[in-house]
Design an enzyme around this catalytic site. Structure first.
Site, mmCIF file in Angstrom:
data_model
loop_
_atom_site.group_PDB
_atom_site.id
_atom_site.type_symbol
_atom_site.label_atom_id
_atom_site.label_comp_id
_atom_site.label_asym_id
_atom_site.label_seq_id
_atom_site.Cartn_x
_atom_site.Cartn_y
_atom_site.Cartn_z
ATOM 1 N N GLY A 100 0.817 -1.206 0.000
ATOM 2 C CA GLY A 100 0.000 0.000 0.000
ATOM 3 C C GLY A 100 0.844 1.245 0.000
ATOM 4 N N GLY A 148 -0.101 2.786 7.501
ATOM 5 C CA GLY A 148 -0.061 2.034 8.753
ATOM 6 C C GLY A 148 0.373 0.596 8.617
ATOM 7 C CB SER A 197 -5.568 3.780 -16.142
ATOM 8 O OG SER A 197 -4.972 4.887 -15.499
ATOM 9 C CE LYS A 230 -6.420 4.587 -11.891
ATOM 10 N NZ LYS A 230 -6.410 3.723 -13.081
#
Length: 773
Positions: free
Chosen positions: A354, A359, A677, A720
């Site tokens: 991530g 975290g 994309s 997104k």
């Protein structure tokens, strides 16, 4: 022969034989022996001196005493402290013990004086024997230089054979048994053979001794000399009764008894300790082995902590420490449930992927806390030397174990939770491929017997729970990625950030800056504005910094202005944080030609891209600006090809593209942009500019397009859609193949937005263009 029998007091000597013409001093302490000497002093001062066969007997019978002894003349008697008496005796004649009586006071012996040693040799034989004895004495003098100066010189000068043999037996440091054999000789020949044999034995002993001394002296160096001196010092301390310090090897052996390890491991370590013990102290090799042994003895081997078997306890800790992250929590609880049922399960290798600040590291710490395991963090960012993982061979200067073994040593148990932080940032150089070295660590089939180059003994890593963290999987090699189970830690929504800040970040920063809840209060609207207008990130790292900024300014105001409490609201937030830092490009209300809003994924979350296309007279050139990467440039070429292929369907003339140039621009030209994309966005903008049809203002889209107009799936959908929500977009066009991803998202993200699933480019055009009247 009757006149040769005498009765006289007797002393049984222990470990001593007195010969005729020999003056000797000895101490006596037995009462009967002292009484015998005193009785002799009262009479003619003569006493019979016989040797005990066994020196440790108190007073033996006649069978325990050699039959041939010496009649001695007591020259001096001195009483010593402790009841001891020192006697000086001169040997006179040989005598044979006939009878012995143990009286109450002393022992009395009936002895028969023996004839002098029979002279059975002629002059030539005596001369030959004399020369042979002197030659052997000279040889002995060469081997024992000290004896040659003090003892041998007068012996070699002796011209008489009988006198020479008497002096040899009297002055040589032979034991009592050797002297007894000389005393019992009856002829000169027998006496000569006995003494010559004793001399030859003594010569051989000294010769062997000298050879040993020469070899030892040649082999000894400074370190060996130090070792011998230390051993001598240890013996001296023992003799003096001083406390002898325990050697390093002995301490290591005691440590070895205490460690929990298999028999094979203990045997390997024991061999190294024995090798270390036999090495000269202070040598370089000894220091290397000492460091090695200290390391392996500190490893936990089979020492383990017990996992917490309560699922409820684990769930409570995970919920208390983290807001959201349902997938991660669910996966950890599943693992713990399997471990409780099987009692022992193969630990999976989890990889939390991530953006920064979401975290991932703190999740691993909470998992360790929930399971009751020790927590070890190993940072792999920038590691490029294979030895950092596998360790250096201990023969190298400055050798040390790898980070995995150091982590076990730090944890003190064989089953910690080991966090491999930033695994996507390991690199390689000429010293080896670090990611390949990690394969053995992270493969459950191989890590049962992980070999560290320094430790050399196989280490079982199967009980270690490995958790890796990465920002992206693109830089992780395929074989390494294949061995890990990926869990995505996505960007936080504004609502999630609000709860994280309120429940975790603000209390943490208040404590860190010495403030209480009463002294500083950040209102909800102020916190929402801080999240929306002062930070743009996927995680909460910058948000925590902004909270810290407010706390520091508040602390200063509390001290300087003596304010009892400070309230931060939406209105006075700029006083603490300055002007707003982040501005979202909100969707407008007016439909325009050639302007389409696209969605992009970045390392700090999602963002919207407003793609602009303009058409002008020219020669059919496609111009692209806005720091576009190679992938995006290829997508633009594909989009143009598609537009040209369908242009006639929208009333565009055949030679239009030969007479017009197309300029495609993505604003914020200083920021590099790349990714697969934006294909449908660029194709829609080009078709709008070419046909002159307007695009709806509150529509955003993401997806890749093929030459035939098919729409391909994309990644990073959550980020997104969050960006679309920030830009107040009402309709989002998403590839149909991404429909399962949308279903996994929380309602908070998609609420208020229309998600349209598209398969073909004509569906995109139908949804994006303003309907024709």
């Amino acid at each position: 022969m009757e006149d040769k029998k005498l009765t006289m007091p007797m002393i049984a000597l222990r470990g001593l034989t007195v010969l005729p013409q020999m003056t000797v001093n000895f101490d006596i302490i037995r009462d009967k022996s002292i009484a015998a000497v005193e009785q002799a002093m009262v009479g003619d001062q003569r006493v019979f001196l016989a040797t005990q066969k066994q020196p440790d007997e108190v007073i033996p019978d006649i069978d325990g005493i050699f039959q041939v002894g010496t009649i001695g003349y007591v020259k001096q008697l001195v009483k010593m402290p402790g009841g001891m008496v020192r006697v000086t005796v001169e040997g006179q004649e040989r005598a044979e013990l006939l009878e012995m009586e143990k009286g109450e006071a002393c022992c009395t012996a009936i002895v028969e004086i023996l004839d002098p040693v029979e002279d059975d040799l002629d002059t030539i034989q005596k001369e030959a024997m004399l020369r042979i004895l002197k030659e052997k004495l000279e040889e002995y003098g060469k081997l024992n230089v000290a004896a040659g100066r003090e003892v041998l010189s007068p012996l070699i000068a002796q011209p008489d054979l009988t006198e020479l043999m008497n002096q040899i037996s009297a002055q040589f440091p032979w034991n009592y048994e050797a002297r007894q054999s000389v005393l019992e000789c009856r002829t000169l020949t027998e006496m000569y053979e006995t003494e010559l044999q004793l001399l030859l034995t003594e010569l051989e002993v000294y010769r062997v001794k000298r050879e040993f001394q020469t070899k030892v002296k040649a082999a000894l160096d400074k370190n060996q000399r130090d070792y011998i001196l230390r051993e001598q010092l240890r013996v001296i301390r023992e003799e003096l009764g001083e406390e002898n310090p325990v050697s390093d090897a002995d301490e290591m052996k005691e440590q070895l008894k205490k460690i929990k390890a298999s028999v094979e491991v203990k045997e390997r370590i024991r061999k190294e300790i024995n090798r270390f013990q036999n090495m000269p102290a202070g040598s370089q090799d000894a220091n290397v082995i000492r460091t090695y042994l200290e390391t392996v003895l500190e490893l936990p081997w089979n020492k383990m902590t017990k996992d917490n078997a309560s699922l409820k306890h684990a769930e409570e800790i995970l919920e208390a420490d983290h807001y959201g992250l349902e997938k991660v929590k669910e996966r950890v609880l599943e693992y713990l449930a399997v471990r409780i049922l099987t009692k022992k399960g193969t630990s999976p290798i989890l990889c939390l992927v991530g953006p920064p600040g979401t975290g991932k590291t703190s999740i691993a710490r909470s998992i360790a806390k929930a399971m009751g395991r020790k927590y070890v963090r190993i940072s792999l960012g920038g590691v490029r030397d294979e030895a950092e993982i596998r360790g250096h061979r201990k023969t190298y200067v400055g050798a040390m174990p790898g980070r995995i073994v150091e982590g076990l040593k730090q944890a003190g148990v064989a089953n910690p939770l080991m966090l491999l932080d930033e695994i996507d940032k390991v690199s390689s150089d000429y010293k080896g491929d670090t990611s390949s070295a990690l394969l053995e660590v992270l493969d459950s089939e191989q890590n049962v017997k992980f070999r560290d180059h320094y430790v050399e003994i196989p280490i079982d890593l199967s009980e270690v729970l490995f958790i890796a963290t990465a920002n992206t999987t693109q830089t992780i090699p395929g074989p390494l990625l294949d061995r890990m189970e990926l869990i995505e830690v996505n960007s936080y929504t504004e609502n999630e950030k609000y709860h994280i800040a309120k429940d975790y970040l603000i209390p943490k920063q208040l404590e860190k800056n010495g403030l209480s809840k009463e002294q500083l209060n950040i209102t909800g609207p102020a916190l929402e504005k801080m999240i929306h207008s002062y930070t743009r990130e996927a995680g909460v790292r910058n948000l925590e910094r902004r909270v810290g900024d407010i706390c520091r300014k508040a602390a200063r105001e509390v001290l300087e202005k003596k304010k009892p409490s400070i309230r931060v609201t939406e209105r006075n937030l700029d006083h603490y944080l300055g002007r707003e830092k982040v501005f979202f490009d909100a969707a407008g209300n007016e439909a325009q030609v050639g302007i389409v809003r696209g969605l992009a994924w970045t390392s700090v979350g999602g963002d919207t891209l407003q793609i602009e296309v303009n058409v002008m007279p020219g020669k059919g050139v496609l111009q692209m600006t806005g720091q576009m990467g190679d992938v995006m440039k290829e997508s633009a070429q594909i989009a143009l090809t598609y537009v040209r292929s369908v242009a006639s369907d929208y009333g565009v003339k055949e030679n239009y593209f030969e007479k017009h140039d197309i300029h495609l621009h993505i604003p914020e030209g200083a920021v590099p942009k790349d990714g697969p994309s934006a294909g449908i966005t660029m194709a829609t903008a080009m078709l709008s500019a070419v046909t002159g049809r307007k695009v709806l203002p509150r529509v955003a889209m993401t997806g890749e397009v093929t030459l035939r107009g098919h729409v391909l799936m994309i990644g990073g959908l959550k980020e997104k859609l969050l960006a679309a929500r920030m830009a107040q977009v009402e309709k989002v066009l998403v590839p149909a193949k991404n429909q399962p991803d949308v279903k996994e998202l929380s309602k908070e993200i998609t609420k208020g937005m229309e998600i349209v699933y598209i398969k073909e480019m004509n569906e995109v055009i139908r949804e994006a263009f303003v309907p024709e009247k």
